[in-house]
Motif scaffolding. Structure first.
Motif, PDB file in Angstrom:
ATOM      1  N   ALA A 263      18.892   6.417   1.204  1.00 33.70           N
ATOM      2  CA  ALA A 263      17.624   6.416   0.467  1.00 33.70           C
ATOM      3  C   ALA A 263      17.380   5.045  -0.163  1.00 33.70           C
ATOM      4  CB  ALA A 263      17.628   7.514  -0.595  1.00 33.70           C
ATOM      5  N   LEU A 264      18.417   4.420  -0.718  1.00 33.67           N
ATOM      6  CA  LEU A 264      18.263   3.070  -1.281  1.00 33.67           C
ATOM      7  C   LEU A 264      17.768   2.091  -0.224  1.00 33.67           C
ATOM      8  CD1 LEU A 264      21.426   2.662  -3.539  1.00 33.67           C
ATOM      9  CD2 LEU A 264      19.038   2.704  -4.283  1.00 33.67           C
ATOM     10  N   GLU A 265      18.334   2.161   0.952  1.00 35.32           N
ATOM     11  CA  GLU A 265      17.906   1.259   2.026  1.00 35.32           C
ATOM     12  C   GLU A 265      16.461   1.531   2.436  1.00 35.32           C
ATOM     13  OE1 GLU A 265      19.323  -1.547   3.236  1.00 35.32           O
ATOM     14  OE2 GLU A 265      20.648  -1.156   1.545  1.00 35.32           O
ATOM     15  N   GLU A 266      16.064   2.790   2.464  1.00 31.32           N
ATOM     16  CA  GLU A 266      14.672   3.116   2.798  1.00 31.32           C
ATOM     17  C   GLU A 266      13.721   2.571   1.737  1.00 31.32           C
ATOM     18  OE1 GLU A 266      14.024   7.237   3.875  1.00 31.32           O
ATOM     19  OE2 GLU A 266      16.000   7.313   4.809  1.00 31.32           O
ATOM     20  N   ILE A 267      14.094   2.653   0.474  1.00 30.03           N
ATOM     21  CA  ILE A 267      13.251   2.123  -0.606  1.00 30.03           C
ATOM     22  C   ILE A 267      13.174   0.600  -0.506  1.00 30.03           C
ATOM     23  CG2 ILE A 267      13.088   1.835  -3.104  1.00 30.03           C
ATOM     24  CD1 ILE A 267      14.275   4.733  -3.303  1.00 30.03           C
ATOM     25  N   LYS A 268      14.269  -0.063  -0.196  1.00 35.20           N
ATOM     26  CA  LYS A 268      14.251  -1.517  -0.022  1.00 35.20           C
ATOM     27  C   LYS A 268      13.341  -1.920   1.138  1.00 35.20           C
ATOM     28  CE  LYS A 268      18.915  -2.291  -1.817  1.00 35.20           C
ATOM     29  NZ  LYS A 268      20.297  -2.704  -1.427  1.00 35.20           N
ATOM     30  N   ARG A 269      13.382  -1.166   2.226  1.00 35.09           N
ATOM     31  CA  ARG A 269      12.497  -1.449   3.368  1.00 35.09           C
ATOM     32  C   ARG A 269      11.032  -1.218   2.992  1.00 35.09           C
ATOM     33  NH1 ARG A 269      14.420  -1.864   8.605  1.00 35.09           N
ATOM     34  NH2 ARG A 269      12.538  -0.837   9.360  1.00 35.09           N
ATOM     35  N   LEU A 270      10.778  -0.203   2.171  1.00 29.20           N
ATOM     36  CA  LEU A 270       9.430   0.064   1.682  1.00 29.20           C
ATOM     37  C   LEU A 270       8.904  -1.155   0.925  1.00 29.20           C
ATOM     38  CD1 LEU A 270       7.136   2.221   1.087  1.00 29.20           C
ATOM     39  CD2 LEU A 270       8.430   2.720  -1.007  1.00 29.20           C
ATOM     40  N   LYS A 271       9.719  -1.709   0.042  1.00 29.82           N
ATOM     41  CA  LYS A 271       9.294  -2.869  -0.741  1.00 29.82           C
ATOM     42  C   LYS A 271       9.118  -4.096   0.149  1.00 29.82           C
ATOM     43  CE  LYS A 271       8.132  -4.851  -4.520  1.00 29.82           C
ATOM     44  NZ  LYS A 271       6.938  -4.402  -5.243  1.00 29.82           N
ATOM     45  N   ALA A 272       9.995  -4.292   1.108  1.00 28.69           N
ATOM     46  CA  ALA A 272       9.858  -5.422   2.033  1.00 28.69           C
ATOM     47  C   ALA A 272       8.556  -5.308   2.825  1.00 28.69           C
ATOM     48  CB  ALA A 272      11.060  -5.483   2.976  1.00 28.69           C
ATOM     49  N   ALA A 273       8.232  -4.111   3.276  1.00 29.61           N
ATOM     50  CA  ALA A 273       6.981  -3.901   4.013  1.00 29.61           C
ATOM     51  C   ALA A 273       5.779  -4.189   3.112  1.00 29.61           C
ATOM     52  CB  ALA A 273       6.925  -2.476   4.565  1.00 29.61           C
ATOM     53  N   TYR A 274       5.847  -3.774   1.854  1.00 32.58           N
ATOM     54  CA  TYR A 274       4.767  -4.054   0.902  1.00 32.58           C
ATOM     55  C   TYR A 274       4.476  -5.552   0.854  1.00 32.58           C
ATOM     56  CZ  TYR A 274       2.647  -4.841  -3.698  1.00 32.58           C
ATOM     57  OH  TYR A 274       1.843  -5.270  -4.730  1.00 32.58           O
ATOM     58  N   CYS A 275       5.502  -6.361   0.670  1.00 35.01           N
ATOM     59  CA  CYS A 275       5.309  -7.815   0.583  1.00 35.01           C
ATOM     60  C   CYS A 275       4.764  -8.381   1.890  1.00 35.01           C
ATOM     61  CB  CYS A 275       6.612  -8.501   0.214  1.00 35.01           C
ATOM     62  SG  CYS A 275       7.163  -8.176  -1.475  1.00 35.01           S
ATOM     63  N   ARG A 276       5.328  -7.945   3.010  1.00 28.63           N
ATOM     64  CA  ARG A 276       4.887  -8.469   4.314  1.00 28.63           C
ATOM     65  C   ARG A 276       3.449  -8.058   4.627  1.00 28.63           C
ATOM     66  NH1 ARG A 276       5.640  -6.521   9.727  1.00 28.63           N
ATOM     67  NH2 ARG A 276       7.000  -4.896   8.920  1.00 28.63           N
TER      68      ARG A 276
ATOM     69  N   LEU B  17       1.095  -7.225   2.576  1.00 31.61           N
ATOM     70  CA  LEU B  17       0.210  -7.908   1.637  1.00 31.61           C
ATOM     71  C   LEU B  17      -0.050  -9.344   2.100  1.00 31.61           C
ATOM     72  CD1 LEU B  17      -1.241  -7.644  -1.119  1.00 31.61           C
ATOM     73  CD2 LEU B  17       0.902  -8.310  -2.183  1.00 31.61           C
ATOM     74  N   ASP B  18       1.012 -10.072   2.413  1.00 26.48           N
ATOM     75  CA  ASP B  18       0.873 -11.479   2.791  1.00 26.48           C
ATOM     76  C   ASP B  18       0.258 -11.684   4.164  1.00 26.48           C
ATOM     77  OD1 ASP B  18       1.943 -12.212   0.347  1.00 26.48           O
ATOM     78  OD2 ASP B  18       3.968 -12.505   1.136  1.00 26.48           O
ATOM     79  N   THR B  19       0.423 -10.721   5.068  1.00 27.61           N
ATOM     80  CA  THR B  19      -0.137 -10.852   6.418  1.00 27.61           C
ATOM     81  C   THR B  19      -1.446 -10.082   6.575  1.00 27.61           C
ATOM     82  OG1 THR B  19       1.268  -9.044   7.251  1.00 27.61           O
ATOM     83  CG2 THR B  19       2.111 -11.308   7.484  1.00 27.61           C
ATOM     84  N   LYS B  20      -1.967  -9.578   5.469  1.00 25.80           N
ATOM     85  CA  LYS B  20      -3.299  -8.956   5.418  1.00 25.80           C
ATOM     86  C   LYS B  20      -3.419  -7.728   6.325  1.00 25.80           C
ATOM     87  CE  LYS B  20      -4.240 -12.894   3.292  1.00 25.80           C
ATOM     88  NZ  LYS B  20      -3.070 -13.379   2.598  1.00 25.80           N
ATOM     89  N   GLN B  21      -2.374  -6.921   6.376  1.00 30.81           N
ATOM     90  CA  GLN B  21      -2.392  -5.686   7.171  1.00 30.81           C
ATOM     91  C   GLN B  21      -2.734  -4.528   6.230  1.00 30.81           C
ATOM     92  OE1 GLN B  21       0.744  -5.401  10.275  1.00 30.81           O
ATOM     93  NE2 GLN B  21       1.527  -7.297   9.344  1.00 30.81           N
ATOM     94  N   TRP B  22      -4.021  -4.417   5.919  1.00 24.39           N
ATOM     95  CA  TRP B  22      -4.475  -3.526   4.854  1.00 24.39           C
ATOM     96  C   TRP B  22      -4.227  -2.058   5.145  1.00 24.39           C
ATOM     97  CZ3 TRP B  22      -4.134  -7.089   1.717  1.00 24.39           C
ATOM     98  CH2 TRP B  22      -4.750  -8.333   1.862  1.00 24.39           C
ATOM     99  N   ASP B  23      -4.446  -1.598   6.381  1.00 23.71           N
ATOM    100  CA  ASP B  23      -4.206  -0.183   6.701  1.00 23.71           C
ATOM    101  C   ASP B  23      -2.725   0.162   6.571  1.00 23.71           C
ATOM    102  OD1 ASP B  23      -6.895   0.258   7.156  1.00 23.71           O
ATOM    103  OD2 ASP B  23      -6.730   0.030   9.330  1.00 23.71           O
ATOM    104  N   ARG B  24      -1.875  -0.737   7.036  1.00 25.13           N
ATOM    105  CA  ARG B  24      -0.439  -0.504   6.905  1.00 25.13           C
ATOM    106  C   ARG B  24      -0.015  -0.544   5.439  1.00 25.13           C
ATOM    107  NH1 ARG B  24       2.211  -3.770  12.054  1.00 25.13           N
ATOM    108  NH2 ARG B  24       1.618  -2.204  13.603  1.00 25.13           N
ATOM    109  N   LEU B  25      -0.601  -1.454   4.671  1.00 18.95           N
ATOM    110  CA  LEU B  25      -0.301  -1.496   3.244  1.00 18.95           C
ATOM    111  C   LEU B  25      -0.652  -0.155   2.607  1.00 18.95           C
ATOM    112  CD1 LEU B  25       0.584  -3.225   0.758  1.00 18.95           C
ATOM    113  CD2 LEU B  25      -1.848  -3.793   0.491  1.00 18.95           C
ATOM    114  N   ARG B  26      -1.813   0.374   2.909  1.00 13.94           N
ATOM    115  CA  ARG B  26      -2.241   1.654   2.323  1.00 13.94           C
ATOM    116  C   ARG B  26      -1.276   2.782   2.670  1.00 13.94           C
ATOM    117  NH1 ARG B  26      -2.534   5.826   0.541  1.00 13.94           N
ATOM    118  NH2 ARG B  26      -4.325   7.058  -0.109  1.00 13.94           N
ATOM    119  N   SER B  27      -0.678   2.726   3.861  1.00 14.27           N
ATOM    120  CA  SER B  27       0.217   3.803   4.304  1.00 14.27           C
ATOM    121  C   SER B  27       1.500   3.891   3.476  1.00 14.27           C
ATOM    122  CB  SER B  27       0.573   3.617   5.783  1.00 14.27           C
ATOM    123  OG  SER B  27       1.495   2.542   5.957  1.00 14.27           O
TER     124      SER B  27
END
Length: 169
Positions: free
Chosen positions: A11-24, A26-36
């Motif tokens: 679960a910790l690793e899944e949460i870390k991946r969630l946060k990494a995806a948030y940053c990526r 956001l910075d790469t402007k993938q708004w639909d994926r960010l919303r997910s």
């Protein structure tokens, strides 16, 4: 190792991946994926792109409206994550961001400037929704904001672009 310990580590690793995806996203402007990444009832506090209390849809619309033409870099470090229930956790992440707005716009965080470099923390809560960890609360706190002067060098535009589908997301 006990099964409970292994489940917590996964679960910790899944949460870390969630946060990494948030940053990526956001910075790469993938708004639909960010919303997910957000539960439908996620609450946001402390963001310049959306007022405190914004919903996930309002937050993503605010971020997209403000940052689509901007260059942003978000780095999050040193997570401290604790489980508060079997499918709920809270975390604190040290963060650094660089925001350069385009079109002569000035950020709320640094009026009269082209952008800013910020340092602070994300305070977050996560929960499992339909079998996946999602954000259900995000608060951005800042310890320091350094304005980027109007004559700050412009970013290069000839760099290799990201591959949005490199990871299936």
């Amino acid at each position: 190792m006990r099964a409970h310990d292994l489940d917590s580590l996964l679960a910790l690793e899944e949460i870390k991946r969630l946060k990494a995806a948030y940053c990526r996203y956001l910075d790469t402007k993938q708004w639909d994926r960010l919303r997910s990444l957000f539960a439908d009832d996620t609450v946001f506090e402390g963001f310049g792109s959306a007022p405190t209390g914004s919903t996930a849809d309002q937050f993503v619309a605010g971020v997209a409206g403000r940052l689509t033409d901007a260059v942003t870099i978000h780095h999050c470090h040193m997570p401290e994550i604790e489980f508060i229930a079997p499918h709920r956790a809270r975390g604190v992440w040290a963060m650094m961001d660089l925001v350069e707005l385009g079109g002569g716009r000035s950020p709320k965080e640094a009026p009269g400037h082209r952008g800013f470099h910020g340092l602070g923390h994300y305070e977050e809560e996560y929960r499992v929704v339909d079998g996946a960890w999602k954000f259900c609360f995000l608060r951005l706190t800042r310890l320091r904001v350094d304005p980027l002067p109007l004559d700050h060098p412009l970013p290069r535009t000839d760099l290799l672009a990201h591959s949005p589908d490199w990871l299936p997301g």
